[in-house]
Design a protein around this motif. Structure first.
Motif, PDB file in Angstrom:
ATOM      1  N   LEU A  20       0.811  -1.077  -0.054  1.00 47.61           N
ATOM      2  CA  LEU A  20      -0.118  -0.044   0.023  1.00 47.61           C
ATOM      3  C   LEU A  20       0.808   1.071   0.014  1.00 47.61           C
ATOM      4  N   PRO A  21       0.484   2.228  -0.727  1.00 46.31           N
ATOM      5  CA  PRO A  21       1.454   3.626  -0.912  1.00 46.31           C
ATOM      6  C   PRO A  21       1.216   4.029   0.582  1.00 46.31           C
ATOM      7  N   LYS A  22       2.214   4.989   0.807  1.00 47.54           N
ATOM      8  CA  LYS A  22       2.337   5.634   2.232  1.00 47.54           C
ATOM      9  C   LYS A  22       1.437   6.974   1.641  1.00 47.54           C
ATOM     10  N   THR A  23       0.831   7.505   3.016  1.00 50.30           N
ATOM     11  CA  THR A  23       0.180   8.853   2.674  1.00 50.30           C
ATOM     12  C   THR A  23       0.271   9.405   3.978  1.00 50.30           C
ATOM     13  N   LEU A  24       0.180  10.577   3.919  1.00 56.16           N
ATOM     14  CA  LEU A  24       0.162  11.794   4.936  1.00 56.16           C
ATOM     15  C   LEU A  24      -1.377  11.771   5.436  1.00 56.16           C
ATOM     16  N   ASP A  25      -1.569  12.159   6.930  1.00 57.72           N
ATOM     17  CA  ASP A  25      -2.825  12.118   7.311  1.00 57.72           C
ATOM     18  C   ASP A  25      -3.125  13.702   7.041  1.00 57.72           C
ATOM     19  N   VAL A  26      -4.449  14.256   7.503  1.00 55.51           N
ATOM     20  CA  VAL A  26      -4.745  15.568   7.087  1.00 55.51           C
ATOM     21  C   VAL A  26      -3.883  16.556   7.862  1.00 55.51           C
ATOM     22  N   ASP A  27      -3.523  16.380   9.365  1.00 55.23           N
ATOM     23  CA  ASP A  27      -3.003  17.085  10.065  1.00 55.23           C
ATOM     24  C   ASP A  27      -1.653  17.284   9.568  1.00 55.23           C
ATOM     25  N   GLN A  28      -0.896  16.289   9.077  1.00 52.41           N
ATOM     26  CA  GLN A  28       0.410  16.299   8.376  1.00 52.41           C
ATOM     27  C   GLN A  28       0.368  17.240   7.125  1.00 52.41           C
ATOM     28  N   MET A  36       3.750  10.902  -2.587  1.00 54.90           N
ATOM     29  CA  MET A  36       2.996  10.854  -1.388  1.00 54.90           C
ATOM     30  C   MET A  36       2.123  11.766  -1.281  1.00 54.90           C
ATOM     31  N   LEU A  37       2.247  13.063  -1.988  1.00 56.58           N
ATOM     32  CA  LEU A  37       0.980  14.009  -1.892  1.00 56.58           C
ATOM     33  C   LEU A  37      -0.143  13.516  -2.993  1.00 56.58           C
TER      34      LEU A  37
END
Length: 299
Positions: free
Chosen positions: A111-119, A241-242
């Motif tokens: 699974l691709p890594k993602t940032l959460d909304v806060d990050q 990632m974005l």
């Protein structure tokens, strides 16, 4: 390999660029893949492309796999070989396509890594301290706002944007496809701010280096890494990632996988479906944290 074989390879690469209108990135990838195959042929003392058999392709792919090359890369290399041999068949320079039925070794789908909304908010809401950082924040906002690939963002020209209509046009997406995308208000504000600082240049690129030339893909990657170090973001963040975060957050909020597919420019829905796994992962975490019996210990 002999001169005729090398000439056939160069003719194929030229046809990709001229007839197929493939991007420079695609042509470069095909060139690398086929030069590796040519080196393999030289080691095996094969002088003509028509001498290659399916077992030779299988041997070449297996050797690449033993050297740690992943399944996705090998699939792309096989695709390059199939396209090349289809060209040779059309030109009557080969009697078969030895790569046609060869499959890359399978590997588990990560699974691709993602940032959460806060990050993401922390990354985008930190004020810029210079003209270059104003430019960089416009780049990062646009990545997250429109889900662009790195190559697509680097290729954007001023004329590709309509800030009045809040849209942009990707002229040459993956596979040479064109698509129109919305731009969010935050990204529009960041781009307008950058345009007020953008130096005068004959280059039509939206994003310029301090020398007034188009900003390259590697420079964009390095600027993002530098920005994350500055703001203390612990994740190793890269432009894709974005894009992943854009897709995951949009799917989580809308549950409209077809719309996300169109925005990302995916040819196949199966490519987009990986984000449904990310969404389920998020739901599973919420379940574990919130359900009164989810973590109840059995005695």
């Amino acid at each position: 390999m002999d001169a005729d074989a090398n000439s056939a390879l160069q003719s194929f690469l030229q046809s990709l660029q001229v007839e197929k209108r493939a991007s420079q990135h695609t042509v470069s990838s095909y060139r690398r893949d086929l030069l590796r195959l040519q080196a393999f042929c030289d080691d095996q003392q094969l002088t003509q492309w028509g001498d290659l058999q399916a077992n030779d392709i299988r041997q070449h792919v297996a050797a690449r796999h033993r050297h740690g090359i992943g399944s996705r890369t090998l699939q792309r290399e096989l695709s390059s070989m199939r396209s090349f041999f289809n060209y040779l068949l059309k030109k009557k320079l080969a009697s078969q396509n030895p790569a046609k039925h060869i499959q890359a070794p399978k590997q588990s789908r990560t699974l691709p890594k993602t940032l959460d909304v806060d990050q993401v908010s922390g990354l985008l809401d930190t004020p810029a301290d210079s003209m270059l950082e104003i430019r960089d924040l416009a780049i990062f906002e646009l990545f997250y706002s429109s889900g662009l690939r790195l190559s697509e963002l680097a290729a954007l020209n001023l004329s590709d944007l309509s800030l009045t209509n809040k849209t942009l046009r990707v002229q040459h997406g993956k596979g040479g496809k064109q698509r129109d995308l919305p731009i969010g208000d935050k990204a529009i504000h960041a781009i307008e701010k950058w345009r007020r600082h953008r130096p005068e240049s004959a280059d039509p690129a939206l994003f310029l280096s301090k020398r007034g030339t188009r900003l390259g893909q590697r420079s964009i990657q390095l600027r993002l890494e530098r920005w994350c170090r500055k703001i203390g973001l612990p994740e190793h963040v890269h432009p894709h990632m974005l894009r992943h975060s854009f897709a995951s957050h949009l799917l989580e909020a809308s549950q409209d996988i077809r719309a996300v597919q169109e925005l990302l420019g995916h040819s196949n829905l199966s490519t987009t479906q990986i984000y449904t796994h990310l969404d389920f992962q998020h739901l599973a975490e919420i379940y574990d944290q919130a359900h009164p019996r989810a973590r109840k210990k059995v005695r």
